[in-house]
Scaffold this active site. Structure first.
Site, PDB file in Angstrom:
ATOM      1  N   SER A  12       0.875  -1.216  -0.161  1.00 39.30           N
ATOM      2  CA  SER A  12      -0.037  -0.070   0.043  1.00 39.30           C
ATOM      3  C   SER A  12       1.000   1.383   0.089  1.00 39.30           C
ATOM      4  CB  SER A  12      -0.983   0.150   1.155  1.00 39.30           C
ATOM      5  OG  SER A  12      -1.477   1.219   1.176  1.00 39.30           O
ATOM      6  N   HIS A  37      -0.878  -1.180  -4.439  1.00 37.88           N
ATOM      7  CA  HIS A  37      -2.377  -0.744  -3.774  1.00 37.88           C
ATOM      8  C   HIS A  37      -2.549   0.846  -3.535  1.00 37.88           C
ATOM      9  CE1 HIS A  37      -5.991  -1.955  -1.694  1.00 37.88           C
ATOM     10  NE2 HIS A  37      -5.572  -1.026  -0.657  1.00 37.88           N
ATOM     11  N   ASP A  39      -4.789   3.724  -2.030  1.00 36.00           N
ATOM     12  CA  ASP A  39      -5.805   4.043  -1.106  1.00 36.00           C
ATOM     13  C   ASP A  39      -6.397   5.341  -1.265  1.00 36.00           C
ATOM     14  OD1 ASP A  39      -6.104   1.857   0.671  1.00 36.00           O
ATOM     15  OD2 ASP A  39      -3.957   1.853   1.184  1.00 36.00           O
ATOM     16  N   MET A  41      -8.897   8.122  -0.511  1.00 36.29           N
ATOM     17  CA  MET A  41     -10.144   8.506   0.647  1.00 36.29           C
ATOM     18  C   MET A  41     -10.434  10.071   0.356  1.00 36.29           C
ATOM     19  SD  MET A  41      -8.053   7.035   3.921  1.00 36.29           S
ATOM     20  CE  MET A  41      -6.639   5.531   3.878  1.00 36.29           C
ATOM     21  N   HIS A  70      -8.264   1.397  -4.578  1.00 36.89           N
ATOM     22  CA  HIS A  70      -9.133   0.978  -3.439  1.00 36.89           C
ATOM     23  C   HIS A  70      -9.893   2.386  -3.111  1.00 36.89           C
ATOM     24  CE1 HIS A  70      -9.607  -0.186   1.357  1.00 36.89           C
ATOM     25  NE2 HIS A  70     -10.764  -0.180   0.485  1.00 36.89           N
ATOM     26  N   MET A  72     -12.136   4.478  -1.361  1.00 39.37           N
ATOM     27  CA  MET A  72     -12.945   4.840   0.079  1.00 39.37           C
ATOM     28  C   MET A  72     -13.628   5.945   0.033  1.00 39.37           C
ATOM     29  SD  MET A  72     -10.156   3.307   2.425  1.00 39.37           S
ATOM     30  CE  MET A  72      -8.646   3.313   1.199  1.00 39.37           C
ATOM     31  N   MET A 141     -11.758  -6.012   4.346  1.00 39.25           N
ATOM     32  CA  MET A 141     -10.915  -5.001   5.272  1.00 39.25           C
ATOM     33  C   MET A 141     -10.660  -5.974   6.586  1.00 39.25           C
ATOM     34  SD  MET A 141     -10.420  -2.683   3.636  1.00 39.25           S
ATOM     35  CE  MET A 141      -9.596  -1.634   4.818  1.00 39.25           C
ATOM     36  N   GLY A 148      -3.424   3.931   7.968  1.00 38.50           N
ATOM     37  CA  GLY A 148      -2.281   2.914   7.945  1.00 38.50           C
ATOM     38  C   GLY A 148      -1.935   2.494   9.445  1.00 38.50           C
ATOM     39  N   GLY A 149      -1.423   1.306   9.458  1.00 36.99           N
ATOM     40  CA  GLY A 149      -0.940   1.151  10.810  1.00 36.99           C
ATOM     41  C   GLY A 149      -1.625   0.669  11.995  1.00 36.99           C
ATOM     42  N   ASP A 179      -6.746  -6.647   3.558  1.00 38.06           N
ATOM     43  CA  ASP A 179      -6.382  -5.357   3.582  1.00 38.06           C
ATOM     44  C   ASP A 179      -6.379  -4.869   5.010  1.00 38.06           C
ATOM     45  OD1 ASP A 179      -5.424  -2.696   3.207  1.00 38.06           O
ATOM     46  OD2 ASP A 179      -7.075  -2.086   2.275  1.00 38.06           O
ATOM     47  N   GLY A 181      -3.336  -3.994   8.513  1.00 41.76           N
ATOM     48  CA  GLY A 181      -2.937  -4.771   9.808  1.00 41.76           C
ATOM     49  C   GLY A 181      -1.986  -6.058   9.378  1.00 41.76           C
TER      50      GLY A 181
END
Ligand code: DX5
Ligand code: ZN
Length: 229
Positions: A12, A37, A39, A41, A70, A72, A141, A148-149, A179, A181
């Protein structure tokens, strides 16, 4: 017992250095990443704001790796053509943001791009059962989207195993991606639960050598040859 294809690793870019994206993309290419990947948002569907089609178009110019976008965002249909024009290869939308999911999936596919459908950790897996024959990918998910994280939510294992069983019992051609963790210590278990493609952001970028971390992740999955859950 179902024979597995090799794991697909999709780092990601959320955890990349945005001031040096090209450098990070080159590093990931060299390390053998399968997909990138991305993200997206909107500060509305999720509390954070990140990347839009302009950045995807810039990435498209510098890499041939598949761009796994992805979304979101609310009302994803409004932006799907922009992401296709920007060069996305896979566009994944949230089931929670799509009242007419079948139409949205057909819209993505009609533009020549693979269609993914994703669901948040608390959304029942049954919400994608009817779309499995049409979707190219289900993204599960394993954190609440937005950042992240975060810590991995273990219900992912059971959720992936259920969807994998639905896909394989019907002989469908639909991948499962997970996706959130996912790191070296849980990647093999995630893969063993029936997941084909694994997203990892902080697990790769916070390693002292992200390139060799990808190799270690791949190796961890290489001993898994069936769906075990
Ligand atoms: C979360 C994003 C993820 C995230 C994964 O909203 O969809 O792709 O970047 O990051 P890690 O691997 O750090 O959980
Ligand atoms: Zn993501």
């Amino acid at each position: 017992m179902q024979k597995r294809n090799p794991v697909i690793i999709a780092p990601s870019l959320l955890s990349a250095n945005f001031a040096r994206l090209e450098e990070d993309v080159r590093m990931l290419e060299k390390a053998g990443a399968d997909w990138l990947h991305i993200d997206v948002m909107d500060g509305h569907f999720v509390p954070n704001i990140t990347i839009g089609p302009l950045v995807v178009a810039a990435l498209r110019k510098i890499t041939k790796l598949p761009l796994d976008c992805h979304l979101m965002i609310t009302e994803p249909d409004r932006y799907i053509p922009d992401f296709v024009k920007a060069g996305a290869n896979i566009i994944t939308v949230h089931v929670e943001a799509c009242p007419h999911l079948h139409r949205t999936v057909q819209h993505i596919k009609s533009l020549g791009v693979k269609a993914g459908v994703t669901l948040n950790p608390a959304t029942p897996v049954s919400s994608v059962k009817e779309i499995l024959p049409d979707a190219d990918m289900i993204l599960l998910m394993s954190v609440n989207p937005g950042f992240g994280g975060q810590e991995f939510i273990p219900s992912l294992y059971r959720r992936a195993a259920t969807i994998s069983q639905w896909i394989h019992s019907q002989g469908l051609n639909c991948l499962i991606e997970a996706d959130g963790g996912i790191k070296l210590d849980n990647i093999a278990d995630v893969y063993a639960s029936g997941v084909d493609a694994i997203v990892s952001g902080s697990g790769i970028f916070s390693a002292s050598d992200p390139g060799s971390m990808i190799a270690s992740m791949r190796k961890a999955c290489s001993n898994v040859d069936t769906v075990s859950v």
